[in-house]
Design a protein around this motif. Structure first.
Motif, PDB file in Angstrom:
ATOM      1  N   HIS A 156       0.779  -1.175   0.000  1.00 28.58           N
ATOM      2  CA  HIS A 156      -0.164   0.075   0.095  1.00 28.58           C
ATOM      3  C   HIS A 156       0.919   1.080   0.013  1.00 28.58           C
ATOM      4  O   HIS A 156       1.919   1.226   0.558  1.00 28.58           O
ATOM      5  CB  HIS A 156      -0.971  -0.205   1.046  1.00 28.58           C
ATOM      6  N   TYR A 157       0.407   2.388  -0.497  1.00 30.97           N
ATOM      7  CA  TYR A 157       1.033   3.476  -0.887  1.00 30.97           C
ATOM      8  C   TYR A 157       0.393   4.790  -0.092  1.00 30.97           C
ATOM      9  O   TYR A 157      -0.789   4.706   0.011  1.00 30.97           O
ATOM     10  CB  TYR A 157       1.265   3.966  -2.279  1.00 30.97           C
ATOM     11  N   SER A 158       1.179   5.627   0.736  1.00 36.65           N
ATOM     12  CA  SER A 158       0.423   6.662   1.427  1.00 36.65           C
ATOM     13  C   SER A 158      -0.158   7.796   0.275  1.00 36.65           C
ATOM     14  O   SER A 158       0.280   7.701  -0.849  1.00 36.65           O
ATOM     15  CB  SER A 158       1.480   7.425   2.076  1.00 36.65           C
ATOM     16  N   LYS A 159      -0.895   8.562   0.899  1.00 40.15           N
ATOM     17  CA  LYS A 159      -1.436   9.548  -0.032  1.00 40.15           C
ATOM     18  C   LYS A 159      -0.261  10.585  -0.665  1.00 40.15           C
ATOM     19  O   LYS A 159      -0.421  11.120  -1.775  1.00 40.15           O
ATOM     20  CB  LYS A 159      -2.492  10.578   0.626  1.00 40.15           C
ATOM     21  N   GLU A 160       0.833  10.780   0.174  1.00 40.35           N
ATOM     22  CA  GLU A 160       1.894  11.704  -0.292  1.00 40.35           C
ATOM     23  C   GLU A 160       2.693  10.748  -1.407  1.00 40.35           C
ATOM     24  O   GLU A 160       3.180  11.585  -2.435  1.00 40.35           O
ATOM     25  CB  GLU A 160       2.927  11.946   0.973  1.00 40.35           C
ATOM     26  N   LYS A 165       1.284   8.734  -3.478  1.00 41.81           N
ATOM     27  CA  LYS A 165       0.499   8.845  -4.742  1.00 41.81           C
ATOM     28  C   LYS A 165       0.626  10.324  -5.269  1.00 41.81           C
ATOM     29  O   LYS A 165       0.544  10.211  -6.519  1.00 41.81           O
ATOM     30  CB  LYS A 165      -1.070   8.504  -4.364  1.00 41.81           C
ATOM     31  N   MET A 166       0.449  11.246  -4.615  1.00 41.48           N
ATOM     32  CA  MET A 166       0.610  12.661  -5.177  1.00 41.48           C
ATOM     33  C   MET A 166       1.881  12.790  -5.886  1.00 41.48           C
ATOM     34  O   MET A 166       1.873  13.365  -6.824  1.00 41.48           O
ATOM     35  CB  MET A 166       0.377  13.427  -3.901  1.00 41.48           C
ATOM     36  N   TYR A 211       8.566  12.948  -3.855  1.00 43.85           N
ATOM     37  CA  TYR A 211       8.571  11.440  -3.677  1.00 43.85           C
ATOM     38  C   TYR A 211       9.456  10.874  -2.513  1.00 43.85           C
ATOM     39  O   TYR A 211       9.088   9.986  -1.698  1.00 43.85           O
ATOM     40  CB  TYR A 211       8.761  10.700  -5.228  1.00 43.85           C
ATOM     41  N   GLU A 226       7.234   7.743   5.162  1.00 46.47           N
ATOM     42  CA  GLU A 226       6.695   6.569   5.316  1.00 46.47           C
ATOM     43  C   GLU A 226       7.392   5.559   6.146  1.00 46.47           C
ATOM     44  O   GLU A 226       7.267   4.803   7.042  1.00 46.47           O
ATOM     45  CB  GLU A 226       6.307   5.981   3.912  1.00 46.47           C
TER      46      GLU A 226
END
Length: 259
Positions: free
Chosen positions: A40-44, A46-47, A210, A217
């Motif tokens: 899973h990836y955090s919102k940061e 993905k942004m 990123y 993370e």
């Protein structure tokens, strides 16, 4: 499949669609890692990925032309490249092997498969056998130069994926596009428009975001689950192997050392 698919995609499609297919690898890698490894990836993160994709797309995508064969080659290239990069990372962590060791095992298989299947696939898509190509001294020189550069490219790929992840490799790999445009302007007087500059700045900003998001993370995961790490770094693997090879084997029953 990855190497042949990318080359055929560039040959059959326009440069604009080829760049779109390369950019699509980042979300494809993310989705495949989520499906295969439940990552899973955090919102940061993905942004940051979205910012990088938009930035590189702005500075590289121009004309977009595609046909059926080219679209098929692009799909094969994107899926096989994404799966290959994910597999590189998972194999290194699963078996605790270094990048050079894994590359030495996979490179001969890739070379043989391309030698056997490449000419026939080339004939199906291009309508010509490689034997009909007129070899010149210049062509042979650039073939050897391409092979030499490919060695360094493969080594850096295995090292980067083994140390980081396939997604990080894709994101940071687009720094190559920024360097190509900049060097083309410096060395060959290529046109560098406001669109190119704004896209490169946006891509670099996305890469910085990123890197920050991944580090944040990692720190959050370290605080929530302070457990020992499951995989070893390449330096630790090398030291362990040297220790095993240099340590004398002891007979447990007799208490003697076997040479």
């Amino acid at each position: 499949m990855s190497i042949a698919g990318m080359n055929f995609s560039l040959m059959l499609n326009s440069v604009g669609f080829y760049q779109i297919s390369k950019l699509s690898m980042i979300p494809v890698v993310c989705v495949m890692e989520w499906i295969l490894h439940n990552k899973h990836y955090s919102k940061e993160v993905k942004m940051a990925v979205v910012v990088v994709v938009i930035g590189v797309g702005v500075c590289t995508i121009t004309d977009v032309k595609v046909n059926a064969k080219g679209f098929l080659c692009a799909c094969v290239a994107v899926l096989s490249t994404s799966l290959q990069q994910i597999t590189i990372g998972s194999l290194q962590k699963k078996y605790s092997i270094g990048s050079f060791e894994l590359l030495s095992k996979t490179a001969p298989i890739q070379a043989v498969s391309l030698l056997v299947l490449g000419p026939f696939v080339d004939y199906y898509l291009n309508g010509k056998f490689i034997t009909t190509y007129k070899m010149t001294s210049g062509a042979i020189l650039f073939i050897f130069l391409s092979c030499a550069l490919a060695v360094f490219c493969n080594v850096s790929q295995y090292l980067c994926i083994g140390r980081f992840s396939a997604t990080s490799f894709q994101v940071l790999g687009h720094m190559k596009t920024v360097c190509v445009l900049t060097l083309g302007w410096l060395l060959f007087d290529s046109a560098l428009t406001f669109k190119n500059i704004s896209g490169m700045i946006l891509a670099v900003v996305g890469m910085v975001i990123y890197s920050w998001a991944v580090e944040a993370e990692k720190q959050r995961n370290a605080k929530t689950s302070p457990q020992s790490k499951n995989s070893l770094t390449e330096e630790e693997i090398r030291l362990l192997k040297e220790g095993v090879e240099n340590t004398p084997v002891k007979d447990v029953e007799l208490g003697e050392t076997k040479e």
